[in-house]
Enzyme design. Structure first.
Site, PDB file in Angstrom:
ATOM      1  N   SER A 147       3.635  -0.526   7.753  1.00 42.82           N
ATOM      2  CA  SER A 147       2.357  -0.021   8.017  1.00 42.82           C
ATOM      3  C   SER A 147       1.649  -0.701   7.041  1.00 42.82           C
ATOM      4  O   SER A 147       2.022  -1.279   6.039  1.00 42.82           O
ATOM      5  CB  SER A 147       2.484   1.310   7.535  1.00 42.82           C
ATOM      6  N   TYR A 160       4.367   7.685   1.028  1.00 47.85           N
ATOM      7  CA  TYR A 160       4.343   6.825   2.396  1.00 47.85           C
ATOM      8  C   TYR A 160       3.968   5.484   2.149  1.00 47.85           C
ATOM      9  O   TYR A 160       4.731   4.545   2.681  1.00 47.85           O
ATOM     10  CB  TYR A 160       3.645   7.373   3.171  1.00 47.85           C
TER      11      TYR A 160
END
Length: 235
Positions: A147, A160
């Site tokens: 990501s 995250y």
């Protein structure tokens, strides 16, 4: 289509395959000729995807397995299932992941550990568990779905971003370490993609405007676009 751009006679294991980017990867790889092993927590959407793909590609083998890859026992059960199938494995797509977005001070230890297990350790452990099968062909490939949040700050929450940053570094290490085994290891790092995970935050007009201001093309990406990049790294 050139044989160099096909995945015939190859089997791909895709985690987090029931929806979003994982489901898009399944559709992309099966269209290129791959047989599929699809893994996700929820058996309902997984079996629906299996029915869809079997109807569209009756010549392909598509098998599904329900597992929570945040649990080490489920990761071992997945390995046993693949071994029991007796099928060769050529491609591993580590896409399983999740998130709880909140301020850094608000995470419980349990939430933090679950995110680390699911987003990072599952990819590490599955890569190690399936290394012998991927190395057996001298042409295996692993693609990790990372990501942009692993590269820069976005409002996804610190754990995250931390796990995705570590996943990118894992990719670099394994790419160098396992090149001699004939295993290519790469990662994609999507920006905001239109999936169930992002639809809530993108429904906020102010948040959407902020995202689009940081997006050169001025639009949200689609899962199929990420899947095309994943497929390229499998070829």
């Amino acid at each position: 289509m050139s044989a160099h751009w096909r995945l015939d006679q190859q089997t791909a294991l895709i985690t987090g395959a029931s929806k979003g980017i994982g489901a898009a990867c399944a559709r992309e790889l099966v269209a290129l000729g791959a047989d599929l092993l699809l893994v996700a927590r929820d058996p309902g959407p997984l079996e629906s995807l299996q029915d869809e793909l079997e109807a569209a590609y009756p010549q392909r083998q598509i098998r599904v397995f329900s597992a929570d890859l945040a649990e080490s026992e489920d990761r071992l059960a997945l390995m046993d299932w693949v071994v029991d199938l007796g099928t060769d494995l050529h491609l591993l797509i580590n896409n399983a992941g999740g998130n709880v977005s909140k301020p850094a001070l608000d995470y419980s230890r349990g939430e933090l550990l679950e995110l680390i297990e699911l987003n990072l350790l599952s990819a590490f452990e599955l890569s190690r568990l399936f290394h012998p099968q991927l190395a057996a062909h001298g042409r295996g490939a692993i693609v990790n779905v990372g990501s942009v949040s692993g590269l820069t700050h976005v409002r996804s929450g610190a754990p995250y971003g931390m796990t995705k940053g570590a996943l990118h570094q894992l990719t670099r290490n394994l790419a160098c370490e396992w090149a001699a085994d004939g295993i290519r290891v790469n990662a994609v790092a999507p920006w905001y993609i239109r999936t169930g995970r992002t639809e809530g935050v993108l429904a906020d007009p102010a948040y959407l405007e902020e995202v689009l201001e940081r997006t050169p093309m001025g639009r949200i990406g689609e899962p199929a676009e990420v899947a095309a990049a994943v497929a390229f790294l499998c070829l």
